[in-house]
Design a protein around this motif. Structure first.
Motif, mmCIF file in Angstrom:
data_model
loop_
_atom_site.group_PDB
_atom_site.id
_atom_site.type_symbol
_atom_site.label_atom_id
_atom_site.label_comp_id
_atom_site.label_asym_id
_atom_site.label_seq_id
_atom_site.Cartn_x
_atom_site.Cartn_y
_atom_site.Cartn_z
ATOM 1 N N THR A 144 0.837 -1.198 0.000
ATOM 2 C CA THR A 144 0.000 0.000 0.000
ATOM 3 C C THR A 144 0.874 1.251 0.000
ATOM 4 O OG1 THR A 144 -1.789 -1.114 1.178
ATOM 5 C CG2 THR A 144 -1.768 1.280 1.276
ATOM 6 N N LEU A 145 0.408 2.265 -0.698
ATOM 7 C CA LEU A 145 1.078 3.566 -0.732
ATOM 8 C C LEU A 145 0.123 4.635 -0.207
ATOM 9 C CD1 LEU A 145 3.378 5.502 -1.638
ATOM 10 C CD2 LEU A 145 2.238 5.588 -3.894
ATOM 11 N N PHE A 146 0.598 5.433 0.734
ATOM 12 C CA PHE A 146 -0.160 6.569 1.248
ATOM 13 C C PHE A 146 0.445 7.858 0.705
ATOM 14 C CE2 PHE A 146 -1.209 3.313 4.326
ATOM 15 C CZ PHE A 146 -2.542 3.569 4.640
ATOM 16 N N ILE A 147 -0.399 8.682 0.106
ATOM 17 C CA ILE A 147 0.026 9.958 -0.461
ATOM 18 C C ILE A 147 -0.712 11.073 0.274
ATOM 19 C CG2 ILE A 147 0.117 11.385 -2.542
ATOM 20 C CD1 ILE A 147 -0.090 8.773 -4.174
ATOM 21 N N GLY A 148 0.028 12.111 0.715
ATOM 22 C CA GLY A 148 -0.681 13.184 1.402
ATOM 23 C C GLY A 148 0.209 14.261 1.968
ATOM 24 N N ASP A 149 -0.423 15.086 2.797
ATOM 25 C CA ASP A 149 0.254 16.221 3.418
ATOM 26 C C ASP A 149 0.660 15.878 4.843
ATOM 27 O OD1 ASP A 149 -2.208 16.442 4.813
ATOM 28 O OD2 ASP A 149 -3.006 17.771 3.269
ATOM 29 N N SER A 150 0.668 16.882 5.731
ATOM 30 C CA SER A 150 1.178 16.675 7.088
ATOM 31 C C SER A 150 0.336 15.689 7.894
ATOM 32 C CB SER A 150 1.238 18.012 7.830
ATOM 33 O OG SER A 150 -0.045 18.635 7.834
ATOM 34 N N ARG A 151 -0.981 15.576 7.606
ATOM 35 C CA ARG A 151 -1.803 14.600 8.320
ATOM 36 C C ARG A 151 -1.349 13.167 7.986
ATOM 37 N NH1 ARG A 151 -6.538 17.847 7.553
ATOM 38 N NH2 ARG A 151 -6.676 19.308 9.295
ATOM 39 N N THR A 152 -1.057 12.911 6.704
ATOM 40 C CA THR A 152 -0.570 11.594 6.296
ATOM 41 C C THR A 152 0.843 11.348 6.816
ATOM 42 O OG1 THR A 152 -1.928 11.692 4.295
ATOM 43 C CG2 THR A 152 -0.136 10.105 4.306
ATOM 44 N N GLU A 153 1.627 12.422 6.930
ATOM 45 C CA GLU A 153 2.960 12.285 7.512
ATOM 46 C C GLU A 153 2.844 11.882 8.982
ATOM 47 O OE1 GLU A 153 7.181 14.674 7.169
ATOM 48 O OE2 GLU A 153 5.345 15.852 7.445
ATOM 49 N N GLY A 154 1.810 12.364 9.670
ATOM 50 C CA GLY A 154 1.576 11.947 11.046
ATOM 51 C C GLY A 154 1.260 10.459 11.134
ATOM 52 N N LEU A 155 0.492 9.941 10.163
ATOM 53 C CA LEU A 155 0.215 8.499 10.112
ATOM 54 C C LEU A 155 1.508 7.714 9.947
ATOM 55 C CD1 LEU A 155 -2.978 7.978 7.878
ATOM 56 C CD2 LEU A 155 -2.653 7.229 10.257
ATOM 57 N N LYS A 156 2.408 8.253 9.131
ATOM 58 C CA LYS A 156 3.696 7.587 8.914
ATOM 59 C C LYS A 156 4.516 7.527 10.201
ATOM 60 C CE LYS A 156 8.084 8.293 6.488
ATOM 61 N NZ LYS A 156 8.838 9.193 5.545
ATOM 62 N N GLU A 157 4.544 8.613 10.937
ATOM 63 C CA GLU A 157 5.385 8.707 12.122
ATOM 64 C C GLU A 157 4.789 8.002 13.342
ATOM 65 O OE1 GLU A 157 8.418 9.925 12.165
ATOM 66 O OE2 GLU A 157 8.303 10.512 10.041
ATOM 67 N N TYR A 158 3.474 8.059 13.495
ATOM 68 C CA TYR A 158 2.858 7.607 14.743
ATOM 69 C C TYR A 158 1.795 6.509 14.578
ATOM 70 C CZ TYR A 158 4.850 12.129 16.083
ATOM 71 O OH TYR A 158 5.706 13.194 16.275
ATOM 72 N N GLY A 159 1.424 6.178 13.357
ATOM 73 C CA GLY A 159 0.317 5.258 13.154
ATOM 74 C C GLY A 159 0.659 3.789 13.252
ATOM 75 N N GLY A 160 1.943 3.457 13.203
ATOM 76 C CA GLY A 160 2.339 2.057 13.280
ATOM 77 C C GLY A 160 2.123 1.285 11.994
ATOM 78 N N LEU A 161 2.021 1.983 10.887
ATOM 79 C CA LEU A 161 1.824 1.329 9.586
ATOM 80 C C LEU A 161 3.179 1.112 8.918
ATOM 81 C CD1 LEU A 161 -1.257 3.428 8.342
ATOM 82 C CD2 LEU A 161 -1.252 1.226 9.532
#
Length: 324
Positions: A144-161
């Motif tokens: 899976t690829l997630f594309i986005g702004d700072s909200r998606t960057e938060g998912l990258k850093e803290y979401g555990g994905l």
């Protein structure tokens, strides 16, 4: 002649005696079947039920069976309504029968679930409730690829994905997405078009739009639609899922109309329509973090525009359940 006369008298006397004894016997038997009120006694279970009279008046039924309806069988449709046609059974003859009222009661009874967590009382469940669908397995984001702004960057850093790939940073928008070059999980640095041309993904999530709210809405929607077309052209086999933009708090919305929730809702509606028109999935996470009035709940945010780091895992877990 005299002998014949005495013979006749003796025969007549014998007949009278026999007749009288029979009448006495019958009278005694009838007396034994009467109680002090002159009514037939109910037969015990040891006596044959057939001896009891199957008929009685409705008045007798009311007096003898008040509060004991199991002895009375209601009339069937079309049955005579005369009071002397109501059938009454003794205890012995009705013990194995159920009246329609009893049958109805049996149908209304519910079994008590052994594991009722509330009270252990009988609970009624409909067929729809008893047949539950098997929950779908959580989505695996390894392709899976997630594309986005700072909200998606938060998912990258803290979401555990950690199994997913991300192409996101603060300030990302539909206008600079194709020109940006970002560092990926493997350490390489690529543009989005390079990434999509070299690798294949099963699912791609796109969350953009809040950084474009200063532009005319028609321009933003046209640009967003063009980005969707480009992603689909480069990844025709991937499931593209468009994400609604996260709301801001009421404080942020009221103080800065450019980024207000009214404009965000209009943009999200347009994104939903693009998803419908282009065959994409669509998810809206706002229900998890809203305050009930259509704003990001301030208890989840410190800057009025992003959720705090500890809440991104909730967002990520929710995404795993959204099979769209």
């Amino acid at each position: 002649m005299m002998k014949k006369y005495w013979y006749t008298m003796i025969l007549a006397g014998s007949l009278i005696a026999v007749k009288g004894g029979t009448l006495i016997s019958q009278g005694a038997g009838l007396e034994n079947l009467l109680n002090q009120n002159g009514k037939p006694e109910l037969l015990s279970e040891a006596e044959p039920a057939a001896i009891a009279s199957p008929l009685s008046s409705s008045a007798e039924n009311d007096a003898g069976n008040e509060g004991d309806s199991q002895f009375s069988i209601p009339r069937l449709p079309g049955q005579s309504t005369d009071s002397d046609q109501e059938t009454v059974f003794s205890e012995s003859s009705s013990s194995d029968l159920e009246t329609p009222e009893e049958e109805t009661g049996a149908q209304d009874r519910t079994e008590v679930p052994a594991d009722d967590p509330v009270s252990g009382a009988a609970t009624s469940t409909s067929p729809a409730e008893t047949v539950s669908e098997t929950p779908s397995a959580p989505i695996d984001f390894s392709s899976t690829l997630f594309i986005g702004d700072s909200r998606t960057e938060g998912l990258k850093e803290y979401g555990g994905l950690n199994e997913a790939e991300f192409f996101a940073n603060s300030g990302m928008s539909t206008f600079n997405l194709l020109s940006a070059s970002l560092t990926l999980k493997d350490g390489s640095k690529k543009t989005l078009e390079e990434l999509l041309s070299e690798r294949s993904y099963e699912r791609i999530y796109l969350m953009l739009g809040i950084n474009e709210l200063g532009y005319p809405s028609s321009t933003v929607i046209r640009q967003y639609s063009a980005i969707v077309d480009r992603i689909q052209a480069l990844q025709p086999n991937a499931r593209l899922v468009l994400e609604a933009n996260l709301h801001v708090t009421k404080k942020k919305s009221d103080s800065d109309p450019t980024y207000g929730n009214g404009k965000l809702n209009a943009l999200n509606n347009a994104i939903y329509q693009i998803a419908v028109d282009k065959g994409c999935g669509y998810v809206d996470v706002n229900g998890l973090f809203d305050d009930g009035q259509g704003n990001l709940d301030s208890k989840y945010s410190v800057d009025n525009a992003h959720i705090m780091g500890k809440y991104y895992t909730i967002w990520a877990q929710w995404l795993r359940t959204q099979h769209v």
